[in-house]
Enzyme design. Structure first.
Site, PDB file in Angstrom:
ATOM      1  CG  ASP A   1      38.554  -0.212  11.966  1.00  0.00           C
ATOM      2  OD1 ASP A   1      37.583   0.280  11.569  1.00  0.00           O
ATOM      3  OD2 ASP A   1      39.249   0.350  12.360  1.00  0.00           O
TER       4      ASP A   1
ATOM      5  CE  LYS B   1      40.793   3.697  13.525  1.00  0.00           C
ATOM      6  NZ  LYS B   1      40.458   2.975  12.408  1.00  0.00           N
TER       7      LYS B   1
END
Ligand code: ATR
Length: 286
Positions: A108, A72
């Site tokens: 997220d 990420k």
């Protein structure tokens, strides 16, 4: 390439390992339910092959990509444009590809907030356990979207919590505290929301309670564990015994995927898809 291939859009998830990823199941189900011609596949890539794989994907015909552990952050240098939240969080989990021009997003934080959105008005004092990538997304959501009054970050390694708070302070002026897990457990504050972002309590690890919620909760406290396997961690079991509201990681898993889907297609999951995922994923997770 035959005509079929040019009309079917390709999406995927890159990470390592990906054996247990539910993203292909979620997105392929949603594409099917909405009649969208698209496929979503796992692109499992070992760390030493990452750069090579990225070069290949950038010159390929992907429409969108999810990015998971451990990439990420490493993905950032392959992104041409970045959404402000992903930039602030310092991590990208969703990419919209327009040929070789890639825009990075982070879904997220939005996935995290969705299951508690109707409770947000009453959340002011929050405790986060953990200070890794997941904690960063949660902290940003609580700081930038909800603007809580007080955020305590407790981590096994206190320096890491301090580092996170230094970054957060550049983005908002609320009251922060940091400590190890023991100090937080004994602080005597009744939090409105306690979020576990560590892997403690995850299946395959020894049954461990990250923090005892009893002395730091009150009626109405929400105990939120980002873990979805098992669906009820020792933390959530302890919270249930105290009759507290509990949230596990399953809704966040589904809603962060829906946010990515919206970025790619402009469409939401339909309600049947969501109902199906809440029914079926617990079976698959087991
Ligand atoms: P993620 O991106 O999922 O947040 P990470 O960046 O590796 O993953 O962070 C994992 C978090 O879980 C960290 O806060 C880590 O604590 P340290 O910073 O001290 O390593 C925490 N963690 C992992 N195992 C733990 C354990 N056994 N006890 C307490 N905390 C633990």
């Amino acid at each position: 390439m035959n005509k079929m291939n040019t009309t079917i859009k390709r999406y995927g998830i890159i990470g390592f390992p990906l054996k247990h990823s539910f993203s292909p199941y979620i997105h392929n189900r949603a594409f099917g339910d909405l009649g969208i011609k698209a496929v979503y596949e796992k692109i499992e890539t070992e760390p030493e092959k990452f750069e090579e794989k990225m070069a290949e994907l950038k010159s390929g015909n992907l429409s969108g990509l999810n990015v998971t552990i451990p990439y990420k952050e490493r993905i950032l240098r392959f992104i041409d444009q970045i959404d402000p939240y992903a930039k602030a969080i310092g991590a990208v989990n969703t990419i919209k590809c327009h040929y070789d021009r890639w825009t990075g997003y982070n879904t997220d934080w939005a996935g995290f907030l969705k299951p508690i959105e109707t409770d947000l008005d009453s959340i002011e004092k929050c405790l986060i356990t953990g200070a890794g990538g997941a904690a960063r997304a949660v902290a940003f959501a609580l700081l930038k979207v909800k603007r809580v009054e007080f955020l305590w970050i407790a981590n096994r390694t206190v320096q890491r919590a301090e580092k996170l708070v230094r970054t957060l302070k550049q983005h908002g002026t609320i009251e922060f505290r940091t400590s190890d897990l023991n100090e937080a457990a004994e602080c005597g504050i009744s939090f409105d929301l306690i979020v576990n972002t560590t892997s403690v309590g995850m299946s395959g690890q020894k049954e461990e309670l990250i923090i005892d919620p009893q002395p730091i909760s009150k009626p109405g406290t929400i105990i939120y564990d980002l873990i979805y396997n098992p669906l009820e961690t020792p933390l959530l079991q302890a919270a249930a015994k105290l009759n507290l509201k509990t949230v596990n990681g399953l809704p966040m898993l589904i809603f962060q995927a829906e946010e990515a889907f919206k970025i790619w297609t402009g469409r939401r999951f339909n309600q049947n898809t969501i109902n199906h995922l809440f029914d079926k994923l617990p079976e698959l997770i087991r």
